[in-house]
Design a protein around this motif. Structure first.
Motif, mmCIF file in Angstrom:
data_model
loop_
_atom_site.group_PDB
_atom_site.id
_atom_site.type_symbol
_atom_site.label_atom_id
_atom_site.label_comp_id
_atom_site.label_asym_id
_atom_site.label_seq_id
_atom_site.Cartn_x
_atom_site.Cartn_y
_atom_site.Cartn_z
ATOM 1 N N TRP A 14 0.853 -1.193 0.000
ATOM 2 C CA TRP A 14 0.000 0.000 0.000
ATOM 3 C C TRP A 14 0.891 1.246 0.000
ATOM 4 O O TRP A 14 1.962 1.249 0.615
ATOM 5 C CB TRP A 14 -0.854 0.049 1.269
ATOM 6 N N TYR A 15 0.441 2.284 -0.697
ATOM 7 C CA TYR A 15 0.990 3.621 -0.491
ATOM 8 C C TYR A 15 -0.070 4.345 0.327
ATOM 9 O O TYR A 15 -1.099 4.742 -0.234
ATOM 10 C CB TYR A 15 1.207 4.357 -1.810
ATOM 11 N N GLY A 16 0.145 4.480 1.606
ATOM 12 C CA GLY A 16 -0.921 5.041 2.453
ATOM 13 C C GLY A 16 -2.146 4.143 2.371
ATOM 14 O O GLY A 16 -2.084 2.959 2.675
ATOM 15 N N GLU A 17 -3.252 4.714 1.916
ATOM 16 C CA GLU A 17 -4.501 3.952 1.790
ATOM 17 C C GLU A 17 -4.569 3.183 0.478
ATOM 18 O O GLU A 17 -5.417 2.317 0.302
ATOM 19 C CB GLU A 17 -5.705 4.922 1.811
ATOM 20 N N PHE A 18 -3.703 3.567 -0.445
ATOM 21 C CA PHE A 18 -3.828 3.054 -1.810
ATOM 22 C C PHE A 18 -3.176 1.677 -1.949
ATOM 23 O O PHE A 18 -1.981 1.502 -1.725
ATOM 24 C CB PHE A 18 -3.208 4.066 -2.790
ATOM 25 N N HIS A 19 -3.984 0.698 -2.317
ATOM 26 C CA HIS A 19 -3.525 -0.690 -2.427
ATOM 27 C C HIS A 19 -2.876 -0.895 -3.797
ATOM 28 O O HIS A 19 -3.559 -1.131 -4.792
ATOM 29 C CB HIS A 19 -4.746 -1.609 -2.269
ATOM 30 N N GLY A 38 1.616 -3.515 -19.156
ATOM 31 C CA GLY A 38 0.334 -3.142 -18.555
ATOM 32 C C GLY A 38 0.190 -1.645 -18.556
ATOM 33 O O GLY A 38 1.181 -0.927 -18.726
ATOM 34 N N PRO A 39 -1.024 -1.166 -18.334
ATOM 35 C CA PRO A 39 -1.259 0.273 -18.396
ATOM 36 C C PRO A 39 -0.435 1.046 -17.373
ATOM 37 O O PRO A 39 0.006 0.487 -16.365
ATOM 38 C CB PRO A 39 -2.749 0.416 -18.070
ATOM 39 N N SER A 40 -0.246 2.305 -17.658
ATOM 40 C CA SER A 40 0.436 3.192 -16.732
ATOM 41 C C SER A 40 -0.308 3.213 -15.396
ATOM 42 O O SER A 40 -1.528 3.253 -15.359
ATOM 43 C CB SER A 40 0.451 4.582 -17.378
ATOM 44 N N GLY A 41 0.445 3.130 -14.306
ATOM 45 C CA GLY A 41 -0.168 3.148 -12.984
ATOM 46 C C GLY A 41 -0.609 1.786 -12.477
ATOM 47 O O GLY A 41 -1.184 1.681 -11.394
ATOM 48 N N GLY A 43 1.243 -0.664 -11.458
ATOM 49 C CA GLY A 43 2.081 -1.195 -10.381
ATOM 50 C C GLY A 43 3.334 -1.918 -10.857
ATOM 51 O O GLY A 43 4.036 -2.549 -10.066
ATOM 52 N N LYS A 44 3.658 -1.795 -12.137
ATOM 53 C CA LYS A 44 4.819 -2.503 -12.696
ATOM 54 C C LYS A 44 6.115 -2.053 -12.035
ATOM 55 O O LYS A 44 6.922 -2.866 -11.598
ATOM 56 C CB LYS A 44 4.900 -2.267 -14.221
ATOM 57 N N SER A 45 6.321 -0.721 -11.983
ATOM 58 C CA SER A 45 7.553 -0.212 -11.360
ATOM 59 C C SER A 45 7.603 -0.599 -9.889
ATOM 60 O O SER A 45 8.645 -1.033 -9.387
ATOM 61 C CB SER A 45 7.629 1.309 -11.464
ATOM 62 N N THR A 46 6.487 -0.440 -9.213
ATOM 63 C CA THR A 46 6.456 -0.762 -7.793
ATOM 64 C C THR A 46 6.847 -2.223 -7.574
ATOM 65 O O THR A 46 7.640 -2.534 -6.686
ATOM 66 C CB THR A 46 5.052 -0.493 -7.221
ATOM 67 N N MET A 47 6.305 -3.104 -8.406
ATOM 68 C CA MET A 47 6.615 -4.524 -8.223
ATOM 69 C C MET A 47 8.109 -4.785 -8.406
ATOM 70 O O MET A 47 8.732 -5.425 -7.560
ATOM 71 C CB MET A 47 5.816 -5.396 -9.184
#
Ligand code: ADP
Ligand code: MG
Length: 245
Positions: A14-19, A38-41, A43-47
């Protein structure tokens, strides 16, 4: 079955509340080459940033080459030595020459003698086909050349795993190919485990063993490139492919 070098088990973040990552399960075998799209946003970079702990996950397990990523700094250090990362925006040190960028890690982190570090650096600069740029500063190079330096810099650390996060998406079109060619060469040599976030579908078709599609923090679909492109199952994958192909 070959051993897996990266294992993500029910990973949530999560980023704060955002899963941002929802129950990610992914097992990568040694030498496997994976393309993540996958589309922008989504979670690819985060993963992929979680895999070398540039981001921290809150639930689940991430195991890299047998070591679990926890708050233990010793483990994080050990894993970062095995995992190289190439970013969209090169992230070279602007005040150091190309050669100094390449030898910094080997000298200070791997404790290599300078001469040996320079020899290795020149070997990889040859491999990315810009040995003549060794004594220039990053700002004097084109974007494509800088990205090849960034790839060479990672390779100088002798990683077992290479992570690429949209390495060509900040480049002018005419420079994309020179960077992809270097990545294709690395992939075709074999041996290196590679995870590449990219929308370069030609690259995916040519070298990926598996294509993974992410949307809204989940892995929605994965398949061999042939199957993925010719026969996408999920309608979100179909929509995505219809927009980029
Ligand atoms: P992708 O690489 O697929 O475009 P990211 O992993 O960069 O996606 O981002 C996934 C989502 O998480 C996006 O909605 C993004 O805005 C959000 N996000 C990314 N980084 C942060 C952060 N440091 N803090 C808060 N939200 C973030
Ligand atoms: Mg991204």
């Amino acid at each position: 079955m070959a051993e897996s070098v990266i294992d993500l088990q029910s990973v949530n973040k999560w980023y704060g509340e955002f899963h941002v990552l929802r129950n990610i399960n992914l097992s990568v075998k040694k030498g496997e080459r994976i393309v993540i799209c996958g589309p922008s946003g989504s979670g690819k970079s985060t993963m992929i940033r979680c895999i070398n702990r540039l981001e921290e996950h809150q639930k689940g397990h991430i195991i890299v080459d047998g070591t679990e990523l926890t708050n233990d700094l010793k483990n994080i250090d050990a894993i970062r030595r095995e995992v190289g990362m190439v970013f969209q925006h090169f992230n070279l040190f602007p005040h150091l020459t190309v050669l100094e960028n390449l030898t910094l890690g080997p000298i200070w982190v791997l404790k290599k003698p300078k001469a040996e570090a320079e020899e290795t650096a020149m070997k990889y600069l040859n491999r990315v086909r810009i040995p003549e740029q060794a004594n220039k500063f990053p700002g004097q190079l084109s974007g494509g050349q800088q990205q090849r330096v960034a790839i060479a810099r990672s390779l100088c650390m002798n990683p077992k795993i290479m992570l690429f996060d949209e390495p060509t998406s900040a480049l002018d079109p005419e420079m994309v190919k020179e960077v992809l060619d270097v990545m294709i060469g690395l992939a075709q040599e074999g041996g290196m485990t590679m995870l590449c976030v990219t929308h370069e579908m030609g690259f995916a078709r040519k070298v990926a063993d598996r294509v993974i599609f992410m949307d809204r923090g989940e892995i929605i679909e994965q398949n061999t490139p042939d199957e993925f492109f010719s026969n996408p199952q999920n309608e979100r994958t179909q929509l995505f492919l219809s927009q980029i192909l």
